[in-house]
Design an enzyme around this catalytic site. Structure first.
Site, PDB file in Angstrom:
ATOM      1  N   VAL A   1       0.803  -1.153   0.090  1.00 28.26           N
ATOM      2  CA  VAL A   1      -0.133   0.125   0.012  1.00 28.26           C
ATOM      3  C   VAL A   1       0.855   1.098   0.136  1.00 28.26           C
ATOM      4  CG1 VAL A   1      -1.642   1.422   1.326  1.00 28.26           C
ATOM      5  CG2 VAL A   1      -1.789  -1.040   0.965  1.00 28.26           C
TER       6      VAL A   1
ATOM      7  N   CYS B   1      -2.997 -10.029   4.661  1.00 26.68           N
ATOM      8  CA  CYS B   1      -2.698  -8.681   5.183  1.00 26.68           C
ATOM      9  C   CYS B   1      -3.427  -8.796   6.697  1.00 26.68           C
ATOM     10  CB  CYS B   1      -3.442  -7.548   4.364  1.00 26.68           C
ATOM     11  SG  CYS B   1      -3.214  -5.908   5.267  1.00 26.68           S
TER      12      CYS B   1
END
Length: 412
Positions: free
Chosen positions: A27, A136
């Site tokens: 990200v 994640c």
């Protein structure tokens, strides 16, 4: 465990992960300029940042004539209260069809076969593969049943992968893969990997940490050979992730643990020239890397906020120029701080397109300063007023201030 020559076929528009050293999905650090820079320095494939399926659904796809990119955007859900102000459009995903052709893997965050398929169909014609994020550990992902939460529901994760293989991979001739973490025991991990390999995926990446582990904790590689053997038996490419520092180390680890590929994350985030071998010169100085990054970021009109974040990863934090860049509010200021004078004209043009040009003091600000006491104090006006007042104002002693204190002092 005996090995097998079985191999899941690689679709004609897909890519084989075997023998590849690749950029991990990150990200913010996996946006287009970072991916293009990693490819420039030798990454074989690049994963985009995890993109949530529901954020992609409903986007509008456009070819950007300025940047030659394909942009997926939507009208921002924030705003709309003032009908006289036009709604802002947010860019959800941007890819470069020429420079990333055959080398971009789209990673999707999902908890539903239906929405996963709907979102993946939008981008499938322009990528070499779709990868499901099942690793994640952050709450924004797991709270919605995505990311590492899927490791607790392996049957459901298998349904998502099967749907993507059947309805997206087979239709668009691209591969479907998954990225996981280690489970609590080797037996649990093995059972999970076998189940996922049976869905028709072409690749599986294992992050060699468990869900509760922090990035600062050393990666666990005890299960890696077992996972690689299972994948090999099922004909699925196995990629390792976790504490891989550069291409040379990646190739050594691939041989040591019999995995098919390796993924660079934090090392590439700090310096993407980590994809260069020692024979090619290894790591480049940060200034050279930053200059190349800025050129690419300007070429693709990258969001200034993302560029600023990435510069913060690339520039050593102890340097004064790091502090200067953190105070910059546009590309022009950053180029000045970094002495990239040759990029200034392009920086000004990009700032204008992104509506972040450096704004000189305008009449409204000037007015505020002349009428606002706080602004006057900052400009020294109050000091002037005080000096003129003090000429006629009686001294403190004349006004009786401090007399009681003086008397008390004498009495002691």
């Amino acid at each position: 465990m005996t090995s097998s020559s079985r191999r899941v076929p690689i679709p004609k528009n897909g890519v084989d992960y075997r023998g590849k050293v690749v950029l991990a999905p990150m990200v913010r650090s996996g946006e287009l300029p970072s991916r293009l820079l990693a490819l420039k320095y030798g990454a074989d494939l690049v994963w985009g940042p995890e993109t949530i399926d529901k954020s992609m659904i409903g986007t509008t796809k456009r070819i950007n004539p300025v940047t030659s990119t394909i942009d997926y955007s939507r009208v921002s859900s924030n705003g709309g209260r003032n009908p006289s102000v036009p709604l802002k459009e947010s860019n959800i995903y941007r890819l470069h069809p020429a420079q990333e052709h055959g080398r971009l893997i789209f990673q999707i965050g999902t908890s539903s076969p239906t929405t996963a398929v709907e979102a993946a169909r939008l981008v499938a014609p322009h990528v070499a593969g779709i990868d499901v994020n099942a690793g994640c550990p952050k709450p924004f992902s797991t709270s919605g049943g995505m990311g590492a939460a899927l490791l607790q529901t392996p049957d459901h994760l298998a349904l998502i992968l099967s749907a993507l293989v059947t309805e997206v991979g087979n239709v668009h001739d691209i591969g479907i893969s998954v990225k996981i973490r280690l489970l609590e025991t080797p037996e649990m991990t093995e059972a999970l990997v076998r189940k996922l390999c049976g869905t028709g995926i072409t690749g599986l990446t294992v992050h060699c940490r468990t869900t509760p582990m922090r990035p600062s904790e050393r990666a666990i590689r005890d299960q890696l050979r077992m996972i690689a053997d299972v994948c090999r038996h099922e004909g699925v490419a196995c990629v390792m992730n976790g504490d891989v520092k550069n291409r040379d180390e990646a190739q050594q680890l691939m041989q040591e643990f019999r995995v098919d590929g390796a993924m660079l994350a934090t090392a590439a985030e700090a310096n993407p020239s980590s994809f260069r071998t020692n024979e090619e010169g290894g790591l480049l100085p940060w200034r050279e890397v930053v200059q190349e990054y800025m050129k690419i970021a300007l070429d693709v009109d990258n969001k200034w906020g993302n560029t600023k974040f990435t510069l913060g990863q690339l520039i050593p934090g102890k340097l004064e120029v790091y502090r200067q860049v953190t105070r910059c509010k546009c590309y022009t200021e950053a180029c000045e701080a970094l002495d990239l004078n040759e990029l200034l004209d392009q920086a000004r043009a990009v700032d204008e397109r992104l509506s972040i040009s450096r704004i000189p003091e305008v009449a409204a600000v000037s007015n505020a300063k002349s009428n606002n006491k706080t602004a006057q104090a900052a400009g020294g006006r109050i000091g002037v007023e005080r000096s003129s007042t003090s000429e006629t104002r009686p001294a403190l002693s004349e006004r009786g201030v401090g007399r009681s204190t003086a008397k008390a002092a004498l009495a002691v």
